[in-house]
Structure formats: structure tokens, C-alpha cells
Write a protein that holds these residues in place. Structure first.
Motif, PDB file in Angstrom:
ATOM      1  N   GLN A 193       0.831  -1.206   0.000  1.00 27.10           N
ATOM      2  CA  GLN A 193       0.000   0.000   0.000  1.00 27.10           C
ATOM      3  C   GLN A 193       0.869   1.261   0.000  1.00 27.10           C
ATOM      4  O   GLN A 193       0.561   2.236  -0.700  1.00 27.10           O
ATOM      5  CB  GLN A 193      -0.917  -0.006   1.231  1.00 27.10           C
ATOM      6  CG  GLN A 193      -1.883   1.178   1.290  1.00 27.10           C
ATOM      7  CD  GLN A 193      -2.876   1.175   0.151  1.00 27.10           C
ATOM      8  OE1 GLN A 193      -3.694   0.275   0.017  1.00 27.10           O
ATOM      9  NE2 GLN A 193      -2.805   2.203  -0.695  1.00 27.10           N
ATOM     10  N   LYS A 194       1.937   1.239   0.776  1.00 32.04           N
ATOM     11  CA  LYS A 194       2.831   2.400   0.830  1.00 32.04           C
ATOM     12  C   LYS A 194       3.466   2.668  -0.542  1.00 32.04           C
ATOM     13  O   LYS A 194       3.612   3.820  -0.972  1.00 32.04           O
ATOM     14  CB  LYS A 194       3.926   2.185   1.869  1.00 32.04           C
ATOM     15  CG  LYS A 194       4.823   3.415   2.085  1.00 32.04           C
ATOM     16  CD  LYS A 194       5.857   3.175   3.153  1.00 32.04           C
ATOM     17  CE  LYS A 194       6.654   4.454   3.442  1.00 32.04           C
ATOM     18  NZ  LYS A 194       7.301   5.004   2.228  1.00 32.04           N
ATOM     19  N   ASP A 197       0.956   4.389  -2.648  1.00 30.91           N
ATOM     20  CA  ASP A 197       0.770   5.780  -2.212  1.00 30.91           C
ATOM     21  C   ASP A 197       1.953   6.662  -2.613  1.00 30.91           C
ATOM     22  O   ASP A 197       1.776   7.861  -2.843  1.00 30.91           O
ATOM     23  CB  ASP A 197       0.579   5.833  -0.691  1.00 30.91           C
ATOM     24  CG  ASP A 197      -0.701   5.126  -0.240  1.00 30.91           C
ATOM     25  OD1 ASP A 197      -1.616   4.977  -1.076  1.00 30.91           O
ATOM     26  OD2 ASP A 197      -0.766   4.730   0.937  1.00 30.91           O
ATOM     27  N   ASP A 198       3.144   6.072  -2.700  1.00 29.74           N
ATOM     28  CA  ASP A 198       4.347   6.851  -3.004  1.00 29.74           C
ATOM     29  C   ASP A 198       4.577   7.034  -4.504  1.00 29.74           C
ATOM     30  O   ASP A 198       5.462   7.790  -4.908  1.00 29.74           O
ATOM     31  CB  ASP A 198       5.582   6.179  -2.395  1.00 29.74           C
ATOM     32  CG  ASP A 198       5.584   6.262  -0.873  1.00 29.74           C
ATOM     33  OD1 ASP A 198       4.820   7.086  -0.328  1.00 29.74           O
ATOM     34  OD2 ASP A 198       6.328   5.495  -0.236  1.00 29.74           O
ATOM     35  N   SER A 199       3.801   6.341  -5.324  1.00 29.56           N
ATOM     36  CA  SER A 199       4.002   6.416  -6.772  1.00 29.56           C
ATOM     37  C   SER A 199       3.502   7.753  -7.325  1.00 29.56           C
ATOM     38  O   SER A 199       2.335   8.113  -7.159  1.00 29.56           O
ATOM     39  CB  SER A 199       3.255   5.269  -7.472  1.00 29.56           C
ATOM     40  OG  SER A 199       3.232   5.453  -8.864  1.00 29.56           O
ATOM     41  N   ASP A 203      -0.334   8.955  -8.296  1.00 23.28           N
ATOM     42  CA  ASP A 203      -0.839  10.212  -7.746  1.00 23.28           C
ATOM     43  C   ASP A 203      -1.457  11.073  -8.852  1.00 23.28           C
ATOM     44  O   ASP A 203      -2.492  11.696  -8.666  1.00 23.28           O
ATOM     45  CB  ASP A 203       0.303  10.964  -7.058  1.00 23.28           C
ATOM     46  CG  ASP A 203      -0.174  12.234  -6.380  1.00 23.28           C
ATOM     47  OD1 ASP A 203      -1.039  12.150  -5.488  1.00 23.28           O
ATOM     48  OD2 ASP A 203       0.300  13.323  -6.753  1.00 23.28           O
ATOM     49  N   GLN A 206      -4.804   9.660  -9.860  1.00 24.51           N
ATOM     50  CA  GLN A 206      -5.858   9.993  -8.904  1.00 24.51           C
ATOM     51  C   GLN A 206      -6.579  11.294  -9.283  1.00 24.51           C
ATOM     52  O   GLN A 206      -7.766  11.474  -8.989  1.00 24.51           O
ATOM     53  CB  GLN A 206      -5.274  10.125  -7.487  1.00 24.51           C
ATOM     54  CG  GLN A 206      -4.718   8.836  -6.923  1.00 24.51           C
ATOM     55  CD  GLN A 206      -5.814   7.889  -6.452  1.00 24.51           C
ATOM     56  OE1 GLN A 206      -6.985   8.071  -6.742  1.00 24.51           O
ATOM     57  NE2 GLN A 206      -5.433   6.873  -5.722  1.00 24.51           N
TER      58      GLN A 206
END
Length: 256
Positions: A193-194, A197-199, A203, A206
Motif C-alpha cells: 500500500q505504501k 501511495d508513493d508512486s 498520484d 488519482q
């Protein structure tokens, strides 16, 4: 006298024309056998993709069954050395030709819903659909997060897996698929998951999820049963380092 000849020709020609027309209709009906000469079941892209996917899946199953038969026959004949057999098993796990189970994540990607497409006729159509780069970005992020194994559309992803966009579908291992696209990874769920989220690419994706309702959903999975890779392992574009040949690009999963 001339008038009589005209009338006679008309009386003979008209029935012949009607007879020919009747024969044409009868021939057409016979060939069609009571069905539509242009059936609509294969005229849509979705129908063609589904038909090709079913055919390819059937061939893959046949290939896997034949491979298992060969391995059983080899084991019965004792043609494999025990040490070589143990090494082969270890390498098979690394390559992805053995099933894997464990916890992980499933990421589902979808195109924008039809109503959003209708409400935004002036928006570039490419902004409203999922592309190969989006799938690749998720795959790369999951690998970076330490995924032990990964699959797309329930098909195992290995080092030579290539993802390509063809029209409105995505081709994986030569088989076309339509959305939604499901990418599943086995591994530490927090790390996976991290990594998502860090990609930076995800992002950016999104933003389109918010603006145009593209589908992006992450689901925690406590127990995943991932199948083995069942396709061929032959490399079509790879070259061995050191050989005097023009290098070519191997089919690999990379980001944008």
C-alpha cells in the motif's frame, strides 16, 4: 402491327423478370437458412475480444495439460536427477511457474462510466479510459513494494510479461482483455500500500479519478490463491550478453 409486337414482348419479358427475382430471393433464403446474413453477435469489439479471450484461454489450458503430462512421464522414467529436480523446483518458484498463496492486495482499474463520457463530449477520449501505462504503473509500484508474486486478470505476471494497448482493449500474453482490470499482488500489505501511495504516476492518475470518475480501488486480501504461469517461456526478442548481435528490447513491464 408494330403495337402488337410491343405488347407481346412486354407480356413475355415481365414474367421472366419476376421469375428471376423470385429465384434470387429463394437462393438467398436457402443460403441464409432462415438466419440473418449479417449476424450481429460478432460485430461489436466486446464480442470479438471475449471470443478471442476464450479461444486463447482454451489453448493455454491445453498447453498446461500437455506440459504436466510430459513432466509426469519424465518423473516415471526417472530421467531427472534428484538434485536437478530440487534445483528445478526452486527455480520454478522464482520464475513463476508454480502456484502461490498468501495475503496481499488487489487493485481494480476501470474506465470512466458512460454518463461521464456523454457529459464531457469535448474532453479528449484518452483521458476517460485506462491505458497500459496505468496498469504498468500499478504493477511497478507493487513490485517496488516487495510483491512476492503478481497477476493481472488472474494471469500470472513473470519477467517477460508485456502489456500493450490495442484499440480499446489491453493485450496480456497475446490475449486481449476489456476493463475492469484487476492487478493482484501477494506480499506485505502495508508495504504494498505504501508503494502505491508513493508512486507519482498513480498520484497523477488519482486526479483523473476525481475529475472523470476513473475507477481506482484497492482491496486488502487475507488469502490469495495465485495460479502458476502457464504460457511459454521461450524468449522472442531477448539476446545473450556478449554476442555480436544488434540488441533488441525484451518485452518487460515498465512504467511510463
Amino acid at each position: 402491327m408494330r403495337r402488337f409486337k410491343r405488347i407481346s414482348l412486354w407480356r413475355v419479358g415481365a414474367p421472366l423478370a419476376l421469375l428471376c427475382a423470385g429465384l434470387l430471393f429463394a437462393t438467398s433464403a436457402t443460403n441464409a437458412r432462415g438466419t440473418d446474413l449479417r449476424p450481429s453477435r460478432n460485430t461489436t469489439l466486446a464480442g470479438l475480444v471475449e471470443e478471442q479471450s476464450r479461444r486463447s484461454a482454451s489453448l493455454v489450458r491445453q498447453h498446461a495439460a500437455l506440459t504436466q503430462d510430459i513432466e509426469k512421464l519424465q518423473a516415471q522414467q526417472g530421467s531427472i536427477d534428484p538434485k536437478l529436480s530440487a534445483q528445478l523446483k526452486e527455480l520454478s518458484e522464482q520464475v513463476g511457474t508454480t502456484p502461490v498463496t498468501g495475503p496481499g492486495l488487489t487493485v481494480t482499474l476501470k474506465d470512466a462510466p458512460p454518463e461521464v463520457v456523454k457529459e464531457n463530449p469535448d474532453v479528449d477520449a484518452d483521458w476517460l479510459v485506462i491505458h497500459q501505462q496505468d496498469i504498468q504503473a500499478v504493477v511497478n509500484a507493487l513490485w517496488a513494494g516487495g510483491a512476492d508474486a503478481l497477476s493481472i486478470q488472474n494471469h500470472r505476471v513473470i519477467s517477460t510479461t508485456g502489456i500493450k494497448c490495442v484499440g480499446n482493449s489491453v493485450v496480456l500474453h497475446g490475449v486481449p482483455y476489456l476493463p475492469p482490470y484487476k492487478i493482484t499482488a501477494i506480499g506485505d500489505r502495508q508495504k504494498l500500500q505504501k508503494a502505491l501511495d508513493d508512486s507519482q504516476y498513480i498520484d497523477n492518475l488519482q486526479d483523473y479519478v476525481v475529475k472523470f470518475q476513473l475507477g481506482y480501488e484497492v482491496k486488502n486480501e487475507s488469502a490469495i490463491a495465485m495460479p502458476a504461469y502457464e504460457g511459454t517461456l521461450d524468449l522472442q526478442s531477448a539476446t545473450v550478453p556478449g554476442f555480436d548481435r544488434t540488441p533488441s528490447v525484451s518485452p518487460s513491464v515498465t512504467g511510463r
